[in-house]
Scaffold this motif. Structure first.
Motif, mmCIF file in Angstrom:
data_model
loop_
_atom_site.group_PDB
_atom_site.id
_atom_site.type_symbol
_atom_site.label_atom_id
_atom_site.label_comp_id
_atom_site.label_asym_id
_atom_site.label_seq_id
_atom_site.Cartn_x
_atom_site.Cartn_y
_atom_site.Cartn_z
ATOM 1 N N ILE A 181 4.912 48.225 -37.429
ATOM 2 C CA ILE A 181 3.459 48.275 -37.572
ATOM 3 C C ILE A 181 3.057 48.322 -39.037
ATOM 4 O O ILE A 181 2.119 47.653 -39.472
ATOM 5 N N ASN A 235 0.713 45.627 -40.951
ATOM 6 C CA ASN A 235 -0.423 46.028 -41.785
ATOM 7 C C ASN A 235 -0.400 45.313 -43.121
ATOM 8 O O ASN A 235 -1.398 44.775 -43.579
ATOM 9 N N GLU A 245 3.187 53.557 -27.908
ATOM 10 C CA GLU A 245 1.954 53.103 -27.275
ATOM 11 C C GLU A 245 1.230 52.048 -28.111
ATOM 12 O O GLU A 245 0.719 51.059 -27.604
ATOM 13 N N LEU A 246 1.223 52.282 -29.407
ATOM 14 C CA LEU A 246 0.518 51.369 -30.308
ATOM 15 C C LEU A 246 0.989 49.924 -30.165
ATOM 16 O O LEU A 246 0.208 48.983 -30.313
ATOM 17 N N ARG A 262 1.643 48.098 -27.761
ATOM 18 C CA ARG A 262 0.906 47.344 -26.749
ATOM 19 C C ARG A 262 -0.370 46.757 -27.299
ATOM 20 O O ARG A 262 -0.902 45.791 -26.772
ATOM 21 N N TYR A 263 -0.912 47.427 -28.291
ATOM 22 C CA TYR A 263 -2.233 47.059 -28.774
ATOM 23 C C TYR A 263 -2.192 46.162 -29.995
ATOM 24 O O TYR A 263 -3.214 45.761 -30.507
ATOM 25 N N GLN A 284 -1.792 42.885 -32.184
ATOM 26 C CA GLN A 284 -2.107 41.471 -31.972
ATOM 27 C C GLN A 284 -1.256 40.657 -32.926
ATOM 28 O O GLN A 284 -1.488 40.735 -34.121
ATOM 29 N N LEU A 314 -4.679 54.888 -33.494
ATOM 30 C CA LEU A 314 -4.784 53.602 -32.811
ATOM 31 C C LEU A 314 -6.077 52.846 -33.151
ATOM 32 O O LEU A 314 -6.088 51.617 -33.206
ATOM 33 N N TYR A 348 -6.132 50.087 -35.525
ATOM 34 C CA TYR A 348 -5.395 48.873 -35.200
ATOM 35 C C TYR A 348 -6.068 48.025 -34.143
ATOM 36 O O TYR A 348 -5.568 46.982 -33.767
ATOM 37 N N MET A 349 -7.178 48.522 -33.620
ATOM 38 C CA MET A 349 -7.891 47.748 -32.609
ATOM 39 C C MET A 349 -8.499 46.510 -33.260
ATOM 40 O O MET A 349 -8.857 46.511 -34.428
ATOM 41 N N GLN A 350 -8.602 45.492 -32.468
ATOM 42 C CA GLN A 350 -9.279 44.268 -32.920
ATOM 43 C C GLN A 350 -10.507 44.055 -32.056
ATOM 44 O O GLN A 350 -10.343 43.783 -30.870
#
Lengths: 330, 330
Positions: A241, A245, A267-268, A270-271, A273, B268, B271-273
């Motif tokens: 991750i 970044n 967990e991260l 999964r999110y 992209q 988290l 890191y969301m889009q």
DNA sequence: TTGTAAGCGTTATCAC
DNA sequence: GTGATAACGCTTACAA
């Protein structure tokens, strides 16, 4: 604070009768028991844990030791442990930091689960020698009082590396953990084995730290050396991750210029992209098994070392092999 | 296990002299002290915590109680507490689950930080009544032995709601926490206040649970009722993420059809889009302050309740106001 | 069935 | 400066 002495006085019996009544011994009549229980309740009696522990030489408390409280792996792991502990009448406490090292030798707890490299193996062996019970999750250590519940690092790293090789990657960066990390060393070994078996695969070790910063530093190196699409195996997701970044600030695209896989399936992941490919295992089960084994060795049962199995989680972060795509910047 | 008795025997002194020597009393000559220390070392002497606690009526251990170990807020919070505890000679243990409720009344720990709704307020007051020291992070509770270190929920929810209103949103869904959650109730109050002050703003309460599933359920409702772009304030980030997950399976676009803000600024969210707008506060400071306050009340110092301040983190998840964009599906 | 008493490993008070 | 000794609150032989 009211003690059994107070109850005894009030009930006109001796402290031993009170103790028996409180502990549900059959040596006492139902009548006196209920009278004592009633008085105990009336006086808001609560037993003193220190006294009980001192006398019985056990606290029915298990400790788990972590290097720090951050870290996405811990939540489920701890809940798995808690569940098993509670079902067996043990309480679980989570400890971290230098001070916490006292808890086991001072017999505050009946046993320890170690996932904390601030404990040296010598230290743990010394404790085991004094008959303290230990389960290690982060190293190999042989002693009758020590049980191992380890991730199948070799299998995981093999799956990850083979996955990259299968996609046709010839150049693989591997971002490692700290030098002294057992997990990192094990995973590296497997990478080496797979790579050496495959034709024409080159792998480059990039020193990491299992933290985001390690992934960022790795990204810098990769950017600098970039000539064509590469594959990267970060030995844990957190570094992967960090790497993403750093790359997000550039025109490099994950899954296209940099084909990335991690380890842990936090967990991260999964999110991310695109979705981060990684190695999965049941953290809950890991914790549960560790607690089970610890309780068993405390009860004097013989146990074998255990292994936590892993699976590959595919993800778009690995893309579909080296496509030699042109990069606009750089 | 070797005790001071063994040392005394070996050194040819009394146990009290050993105790004095070990505890660095000035009542003993340097010579005997060093002799005793040497023997203690030789015999691998380690003090027994239970005996010390029993006698001294203090364990120098502080406990923090969590509803469960999952939860992205905890890592930093706990590290903040640990730091303060250790700097003051206290050890910190993290506890969870029904069994753990014994630790405070049984005097295993010298004080407790509560972030766990499985403790009822009556239970806590009863403990306070018996002179146990407590810091609450998740409710208001008045007692000389209880100190509050609370998030400024009102300010946070006001910031969030005003932000949405400023962007021109007229219809705001609010996804709540569990009914009995103090944080949720406080935040709702602030939402209500802001909304009622603003012209023409309608807000709709959607029952949540502070977990991903709550966000997912909210998403269902919003999809069903959808006629035009709406704003959503999830009372924590985790539900906001659940909502995003559910919406990812549809053609609804966050920041365009659904304008979303959360609360907590968990890792988290970054890191969301698109980046999740949210309310931020220092979790580390929260923990540190809680530990500080607890130690102070244990030491008999008078303390005031404390408040943790919050700030708004803007994010593309809120977009630029209602653009009445056409939705292709539905 | 209940009571007596020893002991768990410390600390701390009081003599000496 | 050092040593007896009681006490912390409990469990558990053993005695009655």
């Amino acid at each position: 604070m009211t003690s059994i002495k107070d109850i005894a006085k009030r009930a006109g019996v001796s402290i031993s009768t009170v103790s028996y009544a409180l502990n549900g011994s059959s040596k006492v009549t139902d009548e006196t028991r209920s009278r004592i229980l009633h008085i105990a309740n009336e006086l808001n009696y609560i037993p003193n844990a220190a006294a009980r522990t001192l006398k019985k030489k056990e606290s029915r408390i298990l400790g788990v030791f972590l290097t720090d409280f951050k870290g996405d792996v811990y939540g489920e792991l701890l809940d798995g442990m808690k569940e098993v502990c509670n079902s067996q009448g043990y309480d679980l406490i989570v400890c971290s930091g230098e001070q916490s090292h006292r808890m086991l030798p001072e017999r505050m707890i009946d046993g320890a689960v170690i996932l904390d490299h601030t404990f040296s193996s010598e230290e743990l062996l010394k404790h085991a020698q004094r008959n303290h019970k230990i389960v290690v999750l982060d190293r190999e250590l042989e002693h009758p009082n020590i049980n191992q519940v380890l991730l199948d690092n070799k299998a995981g790293a093999t799956l990850a590396t083979e996955y990259l090789v299968e996609q046709g990657h010839k150049k693989i960066y591997v971002v490692t953990g700290p030098d002294d990390s057992f997990d990192s060393i094990q995973r590296m070994k497997a990478v080496n084995l797979v790579a050496s078996r495959a034709d024409d695969v080159e792998w480059i070790e990039l020193p990491g730290d299992f933290k985001k910063s390690g992934g960022e530093r790795a990204a810098e190196r990769i950017i600098q050396e970039y000539t064509e699409p590469v594959a990267v195996f970060c030995l844990n997701d957190e570094m992967a991750i960090g790497l993403c970044n750093r790359l997000a600030d550039t025109d490099f695209i994950i899954g296209e210029h940099v084909h990335l896989i991690g380890f842990d399936n936090i967990e991260l992941s999964r999110y991310m992209q695109p979705r981060l490919a990684t190695i999965d295992y049941s953290k809950r089960k890991w914790g549960a098994l560790a607690a089970e084994q610890l309780i068993k060795i405390i009860s004097g049962e013989a146990v074998e070392h255990e292994r936590i199995y892993v699976t590959l989680v595919q993800g778009a972060s690995v893309g579909r092999g080296p496509k030699r795509s042109k990069l606009y910047t750089n």
